[in-house]
Design a protein around this motif. Structure first.
Motif, PDB file in Angstrom:
ATOM      1  N   THR A 129      11.055   0.739   5.314  1.00 40.96           N
ATOM      2  CA  THR A 129      10.819   1.559   4.113  1.00 40.96           C
ATOM      3  C   THR A 129       9.446   2.217   4.155  1.00 40.96           C
ATOM      4  OG1 THR A 129      12.266   0.126   2.813  1.00 40.96           O
ATOM      5  CG2 THR A 129      10.734   1.510   1.586  1.00 40.96           C
ATOM      6  N   LEU A 130       9.424   3.473   3.751  1.00 40.70           N
ATOM      7  CA  LEU A 130       8.185   4.253   3.709  1.00 40.70           C
ATOM      8  C   LEU A 130       7.908   4.685   2.272  1.00 40.70           C
ATOM      9  CD1 LEU A 130       5.934   5.936   5.233  1.00 40.70           C
ATOM     10  CD2 LEU A 130       7.597   7.809   5.248  1.00 40.70           C
ATOM     11  N   LEU A 131       6.700   4.385   1.794  1.00 40.13           N
ATOM     12  CA  LEU A 131       6.235   4.950   0.513  1.00 40.13           C
ATOM     13  C   LEU A 131       5.402   6.168   0.848  1.00 40.13           C
ATOM     14  CD1 LEU A 131       4.896   2.094  -1.813  1.00 40.13           C
ATOM     15  CD2 LEU A 131       7.171   3.108  -1.709  1.00 40.13           C
ATOM     16  N   SER A 132       5.745   7.290   0.257  1.00 38.77           N
ATOM     17  CA  SER A 132       5.073   8.520   0.666  1.00 38.77           C
ATOM     18  C   SER A 132       4.768   9.430  -0.520  1.00 38.77           C
ATOM     19  CB  SER A 132       5.960   9.258   1.678  1.00 38.77           C
ATOM     20  OG  SER A 132       5.449  10.539   1.941  1.00 38.77           O
ATOM     21  N   MET A 133       3.515   9.871  -0.561  1.00 43.31           N
ATOM     22  CA  MET A 133       3.094  10.887  -1.521  1.00 43.31           C
ATOM     23  C   MET A 133       1.967  11.660  -0.861  1.00 43.31           C
ATOM     24  SD  MET A 133       2.210  10.335  -5.502  1.00 43.31           S
ATOM     25  CE  MET A 133       1.846  11.708  -6.566  1.00 43.31           C
ATOM     26  N   PRO A 134       2.328  12.652  -0.076  1.00 45.00           N
ATOM     27  CA  PRO A 134       1.327  13.352   0.742  1.00 45.00           C
ATOM     28  C   PRO A 134       0.186  13.939  -0.087  1.00 45.00           C
ATOM     29  CG  PRO A 134       3.562  14.068   1.305  1.00 45.00           C
ATOM     30  CD  PRO A 134       3.679  13.200   0.105  1.00 45.00           C
ATOM     31  N   ASP A 140       2.633   4.580   3.357  1.00 46.36           N
ATOM     32  CA  ASP A 140       2.600   3.129   3.547  1.00 46.36           C
ATOM     33  C   ASP A 140       3.964   2.678   4.040  1.00 46.36           C
ATOM     34  OD1 ASP A 140       1.605   0.599   3.563  1.00 46.36           O
ATOM     35  OD2 ASP A 140       1.482   0.382   1.387  1.00 46.36           O
ATOM     36  N   PHE A 141       3.984   1.964   5.143  1.00 43.50           N
ATOM     37  CA  PHE A 141       5.259   1.659   5.802  1.00 43.50           C
ATOM     38  C   PHE A 141       5.446   0.161   5.961  1.00 43.50           C
ATOM     39  CE2 PHE A 141       7.872   0.856   9.504  1.00 43.50           C
ATOM     40  CZ  PHE A 141       8.949   1.690   9.269  1.00 43.50           C
ATOM     41  N   LYS A 142       6.669  -0.308   5.708  1.00 46.00           N
ATOM     42  CA  LYS A 142       6.976  -1.728   5.938  1.00 46.00           C
ATOM     43  C   LYS A 142       8.335  -1.870   6.628  1.00 46.00           C
ATOM     44  CE  LYS A 142       4.303  -3.567   2.039  1.00 46.00           C
ATOM     45  NZ  LYS A 142       3.277  -4.472   2.567  1.00 46.00           N
ATOM     46  N   GLU A 143       8.287  -2.604   7.721  1.00 48.47           N
ATOM     47  CA  GLU A 143       9.510  -2.851   8.511  1.00 48.47           C
ATOM     48  C   GLU A 143      10.024  -4.237   8.143  1.00 48.47           C
ATOM     49  OE1 GLU A 143       8.705  -2.541  12.695  1.00 48.47           O
ATOM     50  OE2 GLU A 143      10.799  -2.254  13.200  1.00 48.47           O
ATOM     51  N   GLN A 144      10.785  -4.310   7.067  1.00 47.26           N
ATOM     52  CA  GLN A 144      11.257  -5.609   6.574  1.00 47.26           C
ATOM     53  C   GLN A 144      12.355  -5.389   5.546  1.00 47.26           C
ATOM     54  OE1 GLN A 144       7.493  -6.565   3.983  1.00 47.26           O
ATOM     55  NE2 GLN A 144       9.274  -7.400   2.899  1.00 47.26           N
ATOM     56  N   GLN A 153       6.807  -4.789  -6.828  1.00 51.81           N
ATOM     57  CA  GLN A 153       5.361  -5.046  -6.824  1.00 51.81           C
ATOM     58  C   GLN A 153       4.621  -4.096  -5.889  1.00 51.81           C
ATOM     59  OE1 GLN A 153       4.858  -9.206  -5.996  1.00 51.81           O
ATOM     60  NE2 GLN A 153       5.341  -9.807  -8.103  1.00 51.81           N
ATOM     61  N   TRP A 154       5.240  -3.846  -4.757  1.00 55.36           N
ATOM     62  CA  TRP A 154       4.634  -2.926  -3.780  1.00 55.36           C
ATOM     63  C   TRP A 154       4.486  -1.529  -4.404  1.00 55.36           C
ATOM     64  CZ3 TRP A 154       7.636  -0.455   0.853  1.00 55.36           C
ATOM     65  CH2 TRP A 154       6.744   0.172   1.719  1.00 55.36           C
ATOM     66  N   VAL A 155       5.551  -1.094  -5.056  1.00 54.69           N
ATOM     67  CA  VAL A 155       5.527   0.238  -5.675  1.00 54.69           C
ATOM     68  C   VAL A 155       4.543   0.261  -6.846  1.00 54.69           C
ATOM     69  CG1 VAL A 155       6.921   1.910  -6.960  1.00 54.69           C
ATOM     70  CG2 VAL A 155       7.837   0.841  -4.880  1.00 54.69           C
ATOM     71  N   SER A 156       4.561  -0.794  -7.652  1.00 53.51           N
ATOM     72  CA  SER A 156       3.639  -0.854  -8.807  1.00 53.51           C
ATOM     73  C   SER A 156       2.192  -0.812  -8.353  1.00 53.51           C
ATOM     74  CB  SER A 156       3.863  -2.147  -9.611  1.00 53.51           C
ATOM     75  OG  SER A 156       5.109  -2.115 -10.226  1.00 53.51           O
ATOM     76  N   SER A 157       1.882  -1.606  -7.314  1.00 49.71           N
ATOM     77  CA  SER A 157       0.481  -1.638  -6.881  1.00 49.71           C
ATOM     78  C   SER A 157       0.073  -0.300  -6.283  1.00 49.71           C
ATOM     79  CB  SER A 157       0.237  -2.789  -5.899  1.00 49.71           C
ATOM     80  OG  SER A 157       0.904  -2.547  -4.686  1.00 49.71           O
ATOM     81  N   LEU A 162      -2.989   4.993  -7.817  1.00 43.51           N
ATOM     82  CA  LEU A 162      -2.984   6.411  -8.213  1.00 43.51           C
ATOM     83  C   LEU A 162      -3.568   6.599  -9.603  1.00 43.51           C
ATOM     84  CD1 LEU A 162       0.574   7.542  -7.084  1.00 43.51           C
ATOM     85  CD2 LEU A 162      -1.614   8.314  -6.177  1.00 43.51           C
ATOM     86  N   HIS A 163      -3.232   5.656 -10.484  1.00 35.61           N
ATOM     87  CA  HIS A 163      -3.655   5.776 -11.883  1.00 35.61           C
ATOM     88  C   HIS A 163      -4.397   4.505 -12.282  1.00 35.61           C
ATOM     89  CE1 HIS A 163      -0.654   8.932 -11.822  1.00 35.61           C
ATOM     90  NE2 HIS A 163       0.247   8.056 -11.469  1.00 35.61           N
ATOM     91  N   PRO A 164      -5.619   4.336 -11.770  1.00 36.25           N
ATOM     92  CA  PRO A 164      -6.306   3.067 -12.044  1.00 36.25           C
ATOM     93  C   PRO A 164      -6.705   2.972 -13.535  1.00 36.25           C
ATOM     94  CG  PRO A 164      -7.694   4.528 -10.695  1.00 36.25           C
ATOM     95  CD  PRO A 164      -6.419   5.257 -10.939  1.00 36.25           C
TER      96      PRO A 164
END
Lengths: 164, 189
Positions: A129-134, A140-144, A153-157, A162-164
């Motif tokens: 899975t790849l999280l992407s926002m160019p 951010d990539f995870k092979e699992q 949690q991965w997406v939330s963090s 992005l919006h601290p």
């Protein structure tokens, strides 16, 4: 009886109408999408109908797509099934599971030429899975395989960065 | 949490690989050390259940038929956790080896120590090892060829090319070639 069968037929026809049509992309077209700037965080999940852990985690990605839609998160399922299996395997799978997130099929047989372009961290196994926002430099990539909690949690963090 | 094997922990080409001693489907313990005349080994992380492995099974057998006599036997290793992938049990491996008439050793890595040591992430995945003195050195990592669907359509046969380059004393053109495969099912700890 006749009425019932007509009903069944109509529902099936409506279901098929509602089902999305899986688009086939070559790698340049997919790469174009990967690079396109927008305010959406894309979650690209690489899968195939033959990959059992992929199929198992798909509901979590569907749930993510629904629950994070208002936060501008969008899931795209990227099928690595062979292109000639689109009509026989992939499209019926998407219809049967009533998949709401977008599904595309990547027609790119020269794996070694593009796997590193998705992520050099990727050895080639799926699910991945790849999280992407160019626009925000997020890649951010995870092979699992994921469970919902770990995925959300991965997406939330990532969103929190992005919006601290 | 699942045991993660990341790209960073993998053997790289040029690394010294660990030896192993694993049970074959014929219930014999097999080790590279059992082959004093071998020049190297085509170590392939494999399994019973992955459709991509199934596409390549006959080609794995063909590699062994061709290269074992030249000093490069195939050693296939299944490391999948039986609990997560029941179709990859030792009994299922024995059955598959018999059905397909594998002539190479099909080994079970029950503790997953060898797959972890190599940093194997998927099936099928080749680690071509060359004997250099007492050591086993990784010379090639990755795909068997560039045509999973149809062996006859392959324009590049990476493993064969690598062995032939070694035999001819030439540099291996592609030392790492990525392809799609099935995740190795590591035991959940």
């Amino acid at each position: 009886m006749k009425k019932l069968s007509l009903m069944v037929w109509l529902m099936a026809a409506l279901g098929a109408l509602n089902a999305q049509h899986v688009e086939v992309l070559d790698f340049p077209a997919f790469e174009q999408r990967l690079k396109t700037h927008s305010d959406t965080l894309f979650v690209y999940n690489f899968w195939a109908t033959w990959c059992r852990p992929c199929v198992k985690e798909m509901p979590y990605f569907e749930q993510l797509n629904q629950e994070f839609a208002h936060k501008k998160v969008k899931v795209v399922f990227v099928s690595l099934d062979f292109p000639d299996q689109l009509e026989r395997l992939v499209q019926p799978f998407v219809e049967k599971k009533n998949i709401q997130s977008e599904v595309v099929l990547l027609n790119a047989p020269n794996y070694n030429e593009w796997i590193d372009k998705v992520s050099p961290k990727w050895t080639g196994s799926i699910p991945a899975t790849l999280l992407s926002m160019p626009a925000k430099g997020i890649h951010d990539f995870k092979e699992q395989a994921f469970e919902y909690e770990e995925l959300s949690q991965w997406v939330s963090s990532t969103l929190n960065k992005l919006h601290p | 949490m699942s045991m993660m094997v990341s790209a960073q922990q993998r053997y790289q080409v040029g690394d010294k690989a660990t030896t192993f001693k694993l049970m074959s489907t014929e219930k014999q313990m097999v080790s590279p050390e059992d082959y004093p005349d071998a020049k190297g080994f085509i170590v392939i992380f494999s399994c019973n259940t992955c459709p991509w492995v199934k596409l390549y099974e006959d080609r794995i057998e063909a590699l062994h038929q061709k290269f074992a006599p030249q000093g490069f036997p195939v050693l296939a290793i299944n490391a999948n956790d039986e609990a997560r992938s029941p179709g990859d049990s030792f009994e299922a491996m024995q059955q598959r080896a018999k059905e397909k008439g594998f002539t190479f050793p099909y080994l079970i890595d029950e503790t997953q120590e060898i797959a972890r040591a190599y940093g194997a992430t998927k099936t099928p995945e080749v680690f071509l090892l060359l004997k250099e003195g007492d050591e086993l050195v990784v010379k090639y990592i990755g795909a068997i060829d560039d045509s999973p669907r149809d062996a006859s359509q392959a324009s590049r046969k990476y493993v064969e090319e690598a062995i032939e380059a070694i035999q001819q004393g030439k540099a291996i053109k592609d030392t790492e070639v990525k392809a799609i495969g099935c995740t190795i099912k590591y035991r959940r700890s």
